[in-house]
Design a protein around this motif. Structure first.
Motif, mmCIF file in Angstrom:
data_model
loop_
_atom_site.group_PDB
_atom_site.id
_atom_site.type_symbol
_atom_site.label_atom_id
_atom_site.label_comp_id
_atom_site.label_asym_id
_atom_site.label_seq_id
_atom_site.Cartn_x
_atom_site.Cartn_y
_atom_site.Cartn_z
ATOM 1 N N ARG A 115 0.836 -1.207 0.000
ATOM 2 C CA ARG A 115 0.000 0.000 0.000
ATOM 3 C C ARG A 115 0.869 1.255 0.000
ATOM 4 N NH1 ARG A 115 -2.859 -2.939 3.773
ATOM 5 N NH2 ARG A 115 -2.223 -1.633 5.532
ATOM 6 N N LYS A 116 1.920 1.229 0.805
ATOM 7 C CA LYS A 116 2.806 2.391 0.878
ATOM 8 C C LYS A 116 3.524 2.619 -0.449
ATOM 9 C CE LYS A 116 4.820 2.831 4.815
ATOM 10 N NZ LYS A 116 5.772 2.727 5.953
ATOM 11 N N ALA A 117 3.930 1.535 -1.088
ATOM 12 C CA ALA A 117 4.599 1.660 -2.391
ATOM 13 C C ALA A 117 3.647 2.226 -3.436
ATOM 14 C CB ALA A 117 5.122 0.290 -2.829
ATOM 15 N N PHE A 161 -2.228 3.086 11.368
ATOM 16 C CA PHE A 161 -1.421 3.466 12.532
ATOM 17 C C PHE A 161 -0.030 3.945 12.114
ATOM 18 C CE2 PHE A 161 -0.223 -0.887 11.684
ATOM 19 C CZ PHE A 161 1.142 -0.913 11.931
ATOM 20 N N ASP A 162 0.406 3.544 10.917
ATOM 21 C CA ASP A 162 1.715 3.922 10.398
ATOM 22 C C ASP A 162 1.687 5.404 9.998
ATOM 23 O OD1 ASP A 162 3.995 4.398 8.818
ATOM 24 O OD2 ASP A 162 4.035 2.350 8.060
ATOM 25 N N THR A 163 2.504 6.211 10.653
ATOM 26 C CA THR A 163 2.462 7.655 10.398
ATOM 27 C C THR A 163 2.897 8.002 8.972
ATOM 28 O OG1 THR A 163 4.700 7.889 11.322
ATOM 29 C CG2 THR A 163 2.842 8.229 12.817
ATOM 30 N N SER A 164 3.886 7.279 8.443
ATOM 31 C CA SER A 164 4.336 7.579 7.083
ATOM 32 C C SER A 164 3.258 7.238 6.057
ATOM 33 C CB SER A 164 5.628 6.822 6.763
ATOM 34 O OG SER A 164 5.450 5.424 6.855
ATOM 35 N N SER A 204 -1.412 13.283 15.005
ATOM 36 C CA SER A 204 -0.202 13.514 15.803
ATOM 37 C C SER A 204 0.962 14.033 14.972
ATOM 38 C CB SER A 204 0.213 12.205 16.494
ATOM 39 O OG SER A 204 0.490 11.189 15.535
ATOM 40 N N ILE A 205 0.847 13.951 13.646
ATOM 41 C CA ILE A 205 1.935 14.357 12.757
ATOM 42 C C ILE A 205 1.647 15.733 12.161
ATOM 43 C CG2 ILE A 205 3.273 13.714 10.718
ATOM 44 C CD1 ILE A 205 3.598 11.853 13.133
#
Length: 218
Positions: A115-117, A161-164, A204-205
Motif C-alpha cells: 500500500r505504501k509503495a 497506525f503507520d504515520t508515514s 499527531s503528525i
C-alpha cells in the motif's frame, strides 16, 4: 534502441517471472540502468512484462510484487523528468494495474508495504501532473472519473497506525484535489470528504495536520 530491443525480447507474462530467472534480472537491470529509455516503450511493452507483476490478481508473490512496485516508482520518477505530461494511457494503466489494486486493504506488514509503495507511485504521478499544463484537461478527466474509487482507498490509508502511510495518503489526497476543477465532484463525493479530513486536523503528525488544513482551505 538496444534497451527497447532487449525489453521486447523478454517473454510476455503470465506466468509471472521468478525473481531468480534471467528474464526478471534483465527487466530489473533495464529499469535500473536506463528507466528513461524503457519508459519510451510504456505504451506497448511494459504492461505485459512489468505491470502484470504489480497486480495482486496476477502476481501473488509479495516479494516479486514489492520489487515490481519499486521498479515502477523508479520508472514514473524518470518519466516525470523526461516528458511534458503523462499520457492518458499511461495514467489509466498505472491507476488500474498498479495503484488501485495495491491500495486495497489487507492485514499484515507486507500488505502494508505494498500500500505504501502504491501511494508513493500515486504521489509522484499526481505531483507531475500538477506541475504541467500540457494535456492537463484530458488528464484531469481521468482523475475525476476515478475519484469515487480512489477516495475510499485513500481514506483507509488515512486511518492507518503507520504515520508515514498517513503522510503519503494525505499528501496524495491534497494533490488529487488540487488537480480537480472546482465543481467537478458530485455532492455525495464532496460531502464524503469532510469527516475524514477534519479528523486528520487532530493527527499527531504536523505534516498530516498541515495537509488536512491545506485541503480544506483549497
Amino acid at each position: 534502441m538496444v534497451f527497447g530491443d532487449l525489453l521486447v525480447a523478454l517473454p510476455v507474462t503470465p506466468p509471472c517471472y521468478n525473481t531468480q530467472t534471467s528474464s526478471w534480472l534483465i527487466l530489473k537491470a533495464l529499469l535500473h540502468v536506463s528507466p528513461g529509455s524503457v519508459a519510451d516503450m510504456f505504451e506497448d511493452a511494459l504492461t505485459a512484462r512489468l505491470f502484470v507483476h504489480t497486480n495482486p490478481v496476477t502476481c501473488i508473490n509479495f516479494d516479486v510484487r514489492l520489487q515490481a512496485l519499486s521498479l515502477t516508482h523508479a520508472l514514473v520518477s524518470s518519466l516525470r523528468t523526461t516528458v511534458d505530461a503523462f499520457s492518458n494511457h499511461c495514467i489509466t494503466t498505472l491507476l488500474e494495474s498498479v495503484i488501485k489494486p495495491n491500495l486495497q486493504w489487507s492485514a499484515g506488514r507486507t500488505a502494508a508495504a505494498t500500500r505504501k509503495a502504491a501511494l508513493a507511485i500515486l504521489l509522484t504521478l499526481l505531483k507531475s501532473d500538477g506541475e504541467v499544463s500540457y494535456n492537463r484537461c484530458e488528464n484531469t478527466k481521468i482523475y475525476v472519473q476515478n475519484f469515487p474509487q480512489m477516495f475510499p482507498l485513500l481514506q483507509t490509508c488515512l486511518e492507518d497506525f503507520d504515520t508515514s502511510m498517513r503522510e503519503l495518503a494525505m499528501s496524495g489526497l491534497v494533490c488529487l484535489l488540487e488537480l480537480l476543477p472546482r465543481g467537478s465532484l458530485d455532492q455525495r463525493d464532496a460531502h464524503a470528504l469532510y469527516p475524514g479530513i477534519i479528523k486528520r486536523l487532530d493527527d499527531s503528525i504536523n505534516a498530516v495536520r498541515r495537509d488536512a488544513l491545506r485541503s480544506l482551505v483549497g
